[in-house]
Every structure is written in C-alpha cells, then in structure tokens.
Motif scaffolding. Structure first.
Motif, short mmCIF file in Angstrom:
data_model
loop_
_atom_site.label_atom_id
_atom_site.label_comp_id
_atom_site.label_asym_id
_atom_site.label_seq_id
_atom_site.Cartn_x
_atom_site.Cartn_y
_atom_site.Cartn_z
N THR A 290 0.83 -1.20 0.00
CA THR A 290 0.00 0.00 0.00
C THR A 290 0.87 1.25 0.00
O THR A 290 1.99 1.24 0.49
CB THR A 290 -0.91 0.06 1.24
N ASP A 291 0.33 2.31 -0.56
CA ASP A 291 0.91 3.65 -0.48
C ASP A 291 -0.12 4.53 0.20
O ASP A 291 -1.30 4.48 -0.16
CB ASP A 291 1.21 4.23 -1.86
N ILE A 292 0.32 5.34 1.16
CA ILE A 292 -0.58 6.24 1.87
C ILE A 292 -0.05 7.65 1.74
O ILE A 292 1.12 7.90 2.03
CB ILE A 292 -0.72 5.85 3.36
N TYR B 34 -6.75 11.74 3.48
CA TYR B 34 -5.74 10.68 3.32
C TYR B 34 -6.10 9.94 2.04
O TYR B 34 -7.28 9.74 1.73
CB TYR B 34 -5.79 9.67 4.47
N VAL C 159 -5.23 6.31 0.06
CA VAL C 159 -4.62 4.99 0.16
C VAL C 159 -4.70 4.33 -1.19
O VAL C 159 -5.77 4.32 -1.82
CB VAL C 159 -5.35 4.12 1.22
N ALA D 203 -3.75 0.56 -2.81
CA ALA D 203 -3.34 -0.80 -2.47
C ALA D 203 -3.31 -1.65 -3.73
O ALA D 203 -4.24 -1.61 -4.53
CB ALA D 203 -4.32 -1.40 -1.46
N PHE E 160 -4.99 0.11 9.32
CA PHE E 160 -4.32 1.38 9.53
C PHE E 160 -5.10 2.21 10.54
O PHE E 160 -6.33 2.23 10.51
CB PHE E 160 -4.23 2.17 8.22
#
Length: 147
Positions: A43-45, A52, A54, A56, A108
């Motif tokens: 994942t990148d957040i 936010y 996200v 995935a 998260f």
C-alpha cells in the motif's frame, strides 16, 4: 596466463568458506517465491490537508472480494481469494503453484476523519481509497488570571 583471483584475508578460515558454500547450495532455491509477508499486500498512503489517500495493489481481485471497514479509528482492508482448481499435467501433478489463496488483511489507524464520506474505487488491480479529514478545530485555550 594469469587468472583473476578474489582477494581473501589471510586469516579467513577455509572450513568456514566450505561450510558457507555447502549451506548456500542447499538454501538456494531457484524456484522460490519472492520473499515477503504471505498474508499482506502493498500500500501507499498519502496525506494532504483535506484527506488521506490509500492505494493498495490487489491484482486479480474483484470488488466483490474486497471489504473496507472503519471501526474504532482503524481502517481495515480485507481481500479474500478462494482457491480455484487448476489444470494439471497428464499425471495430475501440479508442477508449481505460486498464486496465493486465502484472506489478505491490512489495518491502519486513522483519526479525525469523516467516516460517512469515505469512497473507494478499484481499477486494474489498484484499490484507491479517499478518506476525507474533519476540519481542524482551532486549539482551545484559556488564560488563567492569577489572584
């Protein structure tokens, strides 16, 4: 005439080198899968002022296989893949199976978000979740008079 030889320290133990070579021979598996967590996904957040984001990687999953929940300030992404029968060789033996089956979960901690406005899309195996933040409140304070 001359061969290049690797430089070795004079105090290196010959037995240690033989043992390392022996162990490397049996520990190396040319067919081994890439190492990593077996029940997770990448994942990148990203955090912006208002939300936010996200992303995935969930290749091979349909949106029906994925659930996203927010509970007690935790965002949970679950992707479940059931095993499908694969064609085998003429003897019915699977030569190699690398695809994973089961439940993949990431969780998260998220705080100060608008739970009712969270949105998600799945496009080409990438799950994108938009999690809007609540407006920041100015810190409250009070001056105390000394008596």
């Amino acid at each position: 005439m001359f061969d290049l030889m690797p430089f070795h320290k004079g105090n290196e133990d010959v037995f240690e080198r033989m043992l390392k070579t022996f162990n490397d021979m049996f520990n190396t598996n040319g067919l081994a899968p890439i190492t990593g967590s077996t029940n997770s996904f990448r994942t990148d957040i990203t955090e912006k002022d208002d939300a936010y984001y996200v992303e995935a990687d969930l290749p091979g999953f349909s949106k029906e296989d994925i659930t996203i929940d927010v509970n007690n300030n935790y965002l949970t992404i679950r992707a479940k893949r059931d095993q499908v029968e694969e064609s085998k060789d003429e003897k019915g033996k699977m030569i190699r199976q690398e695809r994973r089956y089961g439940e993949f979960v990431r969780q998260f901690y998220v705080d100060n978000i608008k739970e009712d406005e969270i949105s998600a899309t799945l496009d080409n195996g990438v799950l994108k979740i938009n999690i809007p933040k609540k407006a920041k409140e100015a810190p409250s304070g009070k001056r105390i008079q000394i008596q």
